[in-house]
Design an enzyme around this catalytic site. Structure first.
Site, PDB file in Angstrom:
ATOM      1  CE  LYS A   1     -20.329 -18.439   4.159  1.00  0.00           C
ATOM      2  NZ  LYS A   1     -20.667 -17.662   5.336  1.00  0.00           N
TER       3      LYS A   1
ATOM      4  NE  ARG B   1      -4.258  -1.663   1.677  1.00  0.00           N
ATOM      5  CZ  ARG B   1      -5.084  -2.287   2.499  1.00  0.00           C
ATOM      6  NH1 ARG B   1      -4.829  -2.300   3.785  1.00  0.00           N
ATOM      7  NH2 ARG B   1      -6.159  -2.866   2.045  1.00  0.00           N
TER       8      ARG B   1
ATOM      9  N   GLY C   1      -9.322  -9.845  -1.598  1.00  0.00           N
ATOM     10  CA  GLY C   1      -8.400 -10.370  -0.601  1.00  0.00           C
ATOM     11  C   GLY C   1      -7.796 -11.732  -0.859  1.00  0.00           C
TER      12      GLY C   1
ATOM     13  N   GLY D   1     -13.141  -4.440  -0.507  1.00  0.00           N
ATOM     14  CA  GLY D   1     -14.545  -4.022  -0.542  1.00  0.00           C
ATOM     15  C   GLY D   1     -14.815  -2.988  -1.628  1.00  0.00           C
TER      16      GLY D   1
END
Ligand code: AMP
Length: 394
Positions: free
Chosen positions: A197, A35, A353, A376
């Protein structure tokens, strides 16, 4: 959105919202500088144009002023990545902060203390945002990873910088990558989705099916789709409440003439921890008591062909339980196929991620096309939303 490159930044104090929320080990060493490196281009651009950089960021989720989350801990690492001394100030607003900034020579970099030491940051408080705005003359947002949050430093602050608010280089790159996946990518555009999921990626599936040409679904997600098509999935992971959604997505794909590609064979185990109990099944005929934990050889070959016949590829999520060596082959093969595609000039974008964690674990991080810094924020963008932090710059 106005272009930062074209601005006169000479002698300007530029507030740069960066995402320096880096991981630290027990002795406060930065364990991953991704980052920090990611915002270097923006910082360099500002310095080259004669400006001074005032870096504002959050670190972790402190409850008030918790020393554990002080950005002071990362100043040395930031200095070494930027290859020049970086100053630090123990607050991010107020007279002391403004005085520290006013003493800086042109071309300096200063890192301000953690924004989230004030709960006003996450609450999007106007007074706090105004105080922050008083640190400089121009505002740049380069924190793609937090653009999905309506915080004081990402959204509210922009109200005080009419015609003086810009996207940093990283943010521009991230938006371009999203644009490639959702609108402008060279066809055929392929999305590869995996992970545990369906529920966490349902909105993305509904949106991507409209925008891309084909979607590979692997990992634990695949079994809900296989069951939705009438397959027997044994004890594999399934979200029964989403079977109807899966059927709807499959129908939508048919209607729009898009391809959904599911694994045809899978590697299964009876017992997650017992390495002796492994067998390969046709993905529609998994025996009771067996759990699909990776894609099989035939699926690997089919996915490989699909990858090599695409021109733009987005990958999010592992094909199996990659954390266990026995079930990492599917994910590892996908990485290899993506490498081959990239070498042929295909635009490869990886985000989310666990795909990055998988790349790192499998030691395949080096070659990848574009790795998004947003979790996100990336996923929300791919759901078709304009992120609040991006909207605020428009
Ligand atoms: P996500 O955060 O949704 O991307 O999911 C990542 C997780 O999905 C990883 O920890 C994988 O181990 C897990 N996963 C992938 N394939 C399967 C599978 N077939 N069954 C259970 N978990 C899986």
């Amino acid at each position: 959105m106005s272009d930062l490159e074209k601005q006169d930044l000479k002698n300007k104090k530029v507030i740069v919202r960066v995402d320096l929320n880096v991981p630290l080990d027990d002795t406060d060493n930065v364990t991953d500088t991704t980052r920090i490196v990611a915002c270097k281009e923006t910082v360099n651009l500002i310095l080259e144009k004669g400006g001074t950089c005032i870096l504002i960021s959050h670190l972790g989720r402190p409850k008030g002023k918790e020393n554990k989350f002080s950005l002071k801990k990362i100043v040395d690492t930031v200095s070494s990545v930027f290859n020049q001394p970086v100053f630090f100030y123990e607050d991010c607003i107020g007279q002391g902060a403004q005085e520290a900034i006013s003493k800086l020579d042109q071309g300096s970099i200063i890192l301000m203390e953690n924004l989230r030491f004030y709960q006003e940051e996450t609450l999007g408080d106007r007074v706090f945002a105004k105080n922050l705005s008083e640190l400089g003359d121009i505002y740049v947002n380069d924190a793609f990873g937090t653009c999905h949050r309506e915080h004081a430093s990402t959204v509210v602050i922009t109200e005080y910088f009419e015609n003086k608010k810009f996207a940093g280089k990283l943010l521009q790159k991230e938006l371009e990558a999203i644009n490639q996946i959702s609108n402008n990518g060279k066809k055929p555009v392929l999305a590869i989705l995996g992970g545990a999921k369906v529920s966490s990626k349902l909105s993305i599936l509904y949106n991507l099916i409209k925008n891309v040409d084909k979607i590979i679904i692997g990992g634990g997600m695949a079994y809900t789709f296989i069951k939705a098509k009438g397959g027997q999935i044994g004890n594999s992971l399934v979200e029964d409440e989403l079977i109807t959604n899966a059927q709807e997505i499959l129908m939508l794909a048919k209607k729009l003439d898009k391809k959904i590609i599911l694994p045809v064979d899978i590697k299964a185990s009876k017992d997650f921890d017992n390495n002796n109990q492994i067998s390969t099944f046709n993905s529609k005929e998994i025996d009771d008591g067996w759990m699909g934990l990776d894609i099989g050889e035939k699926s690997i070959e089919i996915f490989h062909q699909e990858i090599l016949t695409s021109n733009t590829i987005f990958w999010n999520g592992p094909m199996g339980v990659f954390e266990k060596e026995l079930f990492s082959e599917g994910t590892s093969s996908i990485c290899n196929s993506l490498k081959e595609a990239k070498e042929k000039g295909v635009n490869v974008i990886v985000g989310g991620g666990d795909s990055i964690a998988a790349l790192k674990k499998l030691g395949k991080e080096e070659w990848v096309g574009y790795i998004s810094t947003g979790g996100g924020a990336l996923l929300e963008s791919l759901e078709g939303k304009t992120l609040p932090g991006v909207k605020a710059l428009m």
